[in-house]
Design a protein around this motif. Sequence first.
Motif, PDB file in Angstrom:
ATOM      1  N   ILE A 139      59.027 -36.764  54.686  1.00 28.28           N
ATOM      2  CA  ILE A 139      60.056 -35.719  54.716  1.00 28.28           C
ATOM      3  C   ILE A 139      61.459 -36.291  54.551  1.00 28.28           C
ATOM      4  CG2 ILE A 139      60.307 -35.743  57.223  1.00 28.28           C
ATOM      5  CD1 ILE A 139      60.596 -32.666  57.052  1.00 28.28           C
ATOM      6  N   ASP A 140      61.662 -37.574  54.961  1.00 25.00           N
ATOM      7  CA  ASP A 140      62.990 -38.181  54.847  1.00 25.00           C
ATOM      8  C   ASP A 140      63.250 -38.752  53.455  1.00 25.00           C
ATOM      9  OD1 ASP A 140      63.587 -37.634  57.502  1.00 25.00           O
ATOM     10  OD2 ASP A 140      62.666 -39.499  58.216  1.00 25.00           O
ATOM     11  N   ASP A 141      62.217 -38.718  52.598  1.00 24.78           N
ATOM     12  CA  ASP A 141      62.369 -39.279  51.255  1.00 24.78           C
ATOM     13  C   ASP A 141      62.833 -38.257  50.230  1.00 24.78           C
ATOM     14  OD1 ASP A 141      61.490 -41.827  52.070  1.00 24.78           O
ATOM     15  OD2 ASP A 141      59.392 -41.190  51.915  1.00 24.78           O
ATOM     16  N   VAL A 142      63.021 -37.007  50.662  1.00 21.79           N
ATOM     17  CA  VAL A 142      63.515 -35.954  49.769  1.00 21.79           C
ATOM     18  C   VAL A 142      64.736 -35.312  50.425  1.00 21.79           C
ATOM     19  CG1 VAL A 142      61.274 -35.482  48.692  1.00 21.79           C
ATOM     20  CG2 VAL A 142      61.921 -34.280  50.790  1.00 21.79           C
ATOM     21  N   PRO A 143      65.647 -34.768  49.635  1.00 17.47           N
ATOM     22  CA  PRO A 143      66.835 -34.129  50.225  1.00 17.47           C
ATOM     23  C   PRO A 143      66.453 -32.861  50.967  1.00 17.47           C
ATOM     24  CG  PRO A 143      66.766 -33.765  47.851  1.00 17.47           C
ATOM     25  CD  PRO A 143      65.671 -34.732  48.165  1.00 17.47           C
ATOM     26  N   GLY A 144      66.988 -32.677  52.154  1.00 14.79           N
ATOM     27  CA  GLY A 144      66.705 -31.502  52.971  1.00 14.79           C
ATOM     28  C   GLY A 144      67.938 -30.631  53.132  1.00 14.79           C
ATOM     29  N   PRO A 145      67.833 -29.612  53.970  1.00 18.79           N
ATOM     30  CA  PRO A 145      68.963 -28.686  54.144  1.00 18.79           C
ATOM     31  C   PRO A 145      70.165 -29.305  54.830  1.00 18.79           C
ATOM     32  CG  PRO A 145      67.220 -28.194  55.703  1.00 18.79           C
ATOM     33  CD  PRO A 145      66.658 -29.210  54.753  1.00 18.79           C
ATOM     34  N   ASN A 146      69.989 -30.494  55.454  1.00 17.07           N
ATOM     35  CA  ASN A 146      71.096 -31.142  56.149  1.00 17.07           C
ATOM     36  C   ASN A 146      71.554 -32.432  55.455  1.00 17.07           C
ATOM     37  OD1 ASN A 146      70.899 -29.202  58.327  1.00 17.07           O
ATOM     38  ND2 ASN A 146      69.040 -30.289  58.936  1.00 17.07           N
ATOM     39  N   THR A 147      71.006 -32.696  54.279  1.00 18.12           N
ATOM     40  CA  THR A 147      71.388 -33.900  53.520  1.00 18.12           C
ATOM     41  C   THR A 147      72.833 -33.790  53.039  1.00 18.12           C
ATOM     42  OG1 THR A 147      69.116 -34.246  52.770  1.00 18.12           O
ATOM     43  CG2 THR A 147      70.865 -35.276  51.477  1.00 18.12           C
ATOM     44  N   VAL A 148      73.572 -34.885  53.172  1.00 15.69           N
ATOM     45  CA  VAL A 148      74.952 -34.914  52.678  1.00 15.69           C
ATOM     46  C   VAL A 148      74.940 -35.511  51.272  1.00 15.69           C
ATOM     47  CG1 VAL A 148      77.291 -35.771  53.041  1.00 15.69           C
ATOM     48  CG2 VAL A 148      75.851 -35.167  55.010  1.00 15.69           C
ATOM     49  N   TRP A 149      75.271 -34.691  50.290  1.00 21.35           N
ATOM     50  CA  TRP A 149      75.276 -35.111  48.899  1.00 21.35           C
ATOM     51  C   TRP A 149      76.634 -35.724  48.535  1.00 21.35           C
ATOM     52  CZ3 TRP A 149      71.266 -34.085  45.181  1.00 21.35           C
ATOM     53  CH2 TRP A 149      70.159 -33.390  45.696  1.00 21.35           C
ATOM     54  N   THR A 150      76.649 -36.405  47.413  1.00 20.59           N
ATOM     55  CA  THR A 150      77.887 -36.949  46.843  1.00 20.59           C
ATOM     56  C   THR A 150      78.203 -36.206  45.556  1.00 20.59           C
ATOM     57  OG1 THR A 150      77.430 -39.148  47.741  1.00 20.59           O
ATOM     58  CG2 THR A 150      79.025 -39.010  45.945  1.00 20.59           C
ATOM     59  N   GLN A 151      79.459 -35.829  45.388  1.00 21.33           N
ATOM     60  CA  GLN A 151      79.856 -35.157  44.147  1.00 21.33           C
ATOM     61  C   GLN A 151      80.055 -36.199  43.059  1.00 21.33           C
ATOM     62  OE1 GLN A 151      83.358 -32.705  44.392  1.00 21.33           O
ATOM     63  NE2 GLN A 151      83.245 -32.060  42.251  1.00 21.33           N
ATOM     64  N   ALA A 152      79.212 -36.113  42.014  1.00 16.75           N
ATOM     65  CA  ALA A 152      79.315 -37.058  40.892  1.00 16.75           C
ATOM     66  C   ALA A 152      80.252 -36.553  39.808  1.00 16.75           C
ATOM     67  CB  ALA A 152      77.925 -37.322  40.301  1.00 16.75           C
ATOM     68  N   SER A 153      80.561 -35.273  39.838  1.00 14.60           N
ATOM     69  CA  SER A 153      81.503 -34.698  38.876  1.00 14.60           C
ATOM     70  C   SER A 153      82.881 -34.642  39.517  1.00 14.60           C
ATOM     71  CB  SER A 153      81.051 -33.298  38.471  1.00 14.60           C
ATOM     72  OG  SER A 153      80.961 -32.453  39.616  1.00 14.60           O
ATOM     73  N   THR A 154      83.840 -34.147  38.772  1.00 16.51           N
ATOM     74  CA  THR A 154      85.195 -34.031  39.313  1.00 16.51           C
ATOM     75  C   THR A 154      85.674 -32.587  39.189  1.00 16.51           C
ATOM     76  OG1 THR A 154      86.165 -34.621  37.170  1.00 16.51           O
ATOM     77  CG2 THR A 154      85.797 -36.409  38.741  1.00 16.51           C
TER      78      THR A 154
END
Length: 602
Positions: A139-154
């Motif tokens: 379950i920790d190997d996939v992004p979940g509802p509490n995962t903090v993403w990084t913005q790759a675009s601007t």
Amino acid sequence: MDDQNKNLILATALSFIVILVWFLLFPPPEAEPTDPNAPAVTESVTEGGVANTPTAVAGASEVQNTEAEEANAPRIDIDTPRLAGSISLLGGRIDDLQLKDYRETLEDGSPIVHLFKPVGEENAFYALHGWAPGSGLGIDDVPGPNTVWTQASTGTLTPDAPAVLEWTSPAGLLFRRTIAVDDDFMFDITQEVVNEAAGTVALAPYGIIARHGEPADAKNFFILHEGASIMADGELTEIGYGDIVDLPVVPSEGAQAEVLQVTENGWIGFTDHYWMSTLIPEPGSAFRAASKYNATRDIYQTETVLPTVTVGAGQTTEVTTRLFAGAKEWETIREYEKAGVDRFIDAIDWGWFFFLTKPIFWVLHELNKLIGNMGVSIIVLTLMIKAILFPLAYKSYVSMAKMKELQPEMEKLKEKAGDDRQQLQQGMMELYKKNKVNPASGCLPILMQIPIFFSLYKVIFVTLELRHAPFFGPFQDLSAPDPTSIFNLFGLLPWGAPEAGSIVALIFIGILPLLLGISMWLQQKLNPAPADPTQAAIFAWMPWVFMFMLGGFASGLVVYWIANNTITFTQQYLIMRSQGYTPDVFGNIKSSLKLGKGKDKA
């Protein structure tokens, strides 16, 4: 008017009144308030193929961030010609969406309609996407509802600039999510997985729309569907919020659920009175659609889960789905349907009489485009409907005129038959046959008007195009009840009218209900009052009962009824006069004012 016609009208009117009284006295129960921030319930996750979908189910239920974390999470702004809002990098949720073209009310300074709201706000409502882990993943190997993403675009998400989010899992998988949006209300969500690890992994893409609690502005009215709507291979399924709560528990889903397998085309989401949010896989894609309810946290959820994909070491896979989030505009939805969204126009609740409501709305919509005034368009639509039904109306009124001519002979038959009802019926049938009169022909226009009336009521109540549609003067919203009132002499006195829908508003009615009552009363006076005192009393009160009962209906519907009564009166008078029978309208009015003491005039 013969006895059969009178009985039919009486039965129809009384049935309609009973229905109205029932829904006034016994309205649907309101949903009990719940705490949207109650502790979450963690649900178990199994491994293997598409069966891993409880992870997707738990997505909405496992949103456990504090209000501070939600407020401080980085965001990507959304700015399109018709949408404003933001995407939270916490979970990558589209959870803040406003409809620029629509305001809550007609008052100056009224706020813009807020469709999506983040967790922590009342009635949180949002969309999230992700992957359910299969073989080789936890379950920790996939992004979940509490995962903090990084913005790759601007910058800001616009129709010309997609937003790109990235996250790398502990297992060495790079997840990339590209979110694009058009000029209206459609998002394209492309989920990409790059396997930079050594082994092969399996995972299933999903999309979720979650709603914390029943919407605060839910109408809970029998004529309108609010809740989940699922299109599965050409078959529409609608589940109201109350029915979602009563769904059975499905152990494999870990929640109360209704699950449908879609083989080719479909979509699922929540529909409100005027707004809608819908998950739409690519046409031709198989997926599993589910409507769910988490009783512990009072969360309603719709989801799509696509088949499991296998990604080998060094390989990349991607899946694109769509999310509609916006207003249920007929033209906009129709364009998306033309672009491949199967039967998307049925997301509008056309009802059982869809074969009438759809063409009625189309004609009304086209008339409004030509005329530019929805109230005038309703009147023109009424003229068109009366023109279509004119052949039936002509036969009916000709038959009624002939019946009036036969009235003296019918009275002789009654005197001759006395109490022998069988002899009277036989004599009347012979009289009708001899003079080629069909007493039942007068029923046809009435029978045709009933489904047309309810279909137009459905169109006016349900369609967005009637919301805040102006007529003239004080009538600036034809989907709302008449705003005028006797209480303030129709705006001449300095205080406001009673609140629409209240008992006081029903008593101190407005201009349109008054005109409705008068038009019904005048139409009645084309015929003498019934000889039976009971029937005469009921018919005498009927226009005024309808006047009060329909006072709280949408003013557009009352406009239709007034126009219909006026045209019907004119048609009946002219046709009957052309047949040699001139209705004594003023004589009948005088007779009715004498409370039935005088004799009817032929």
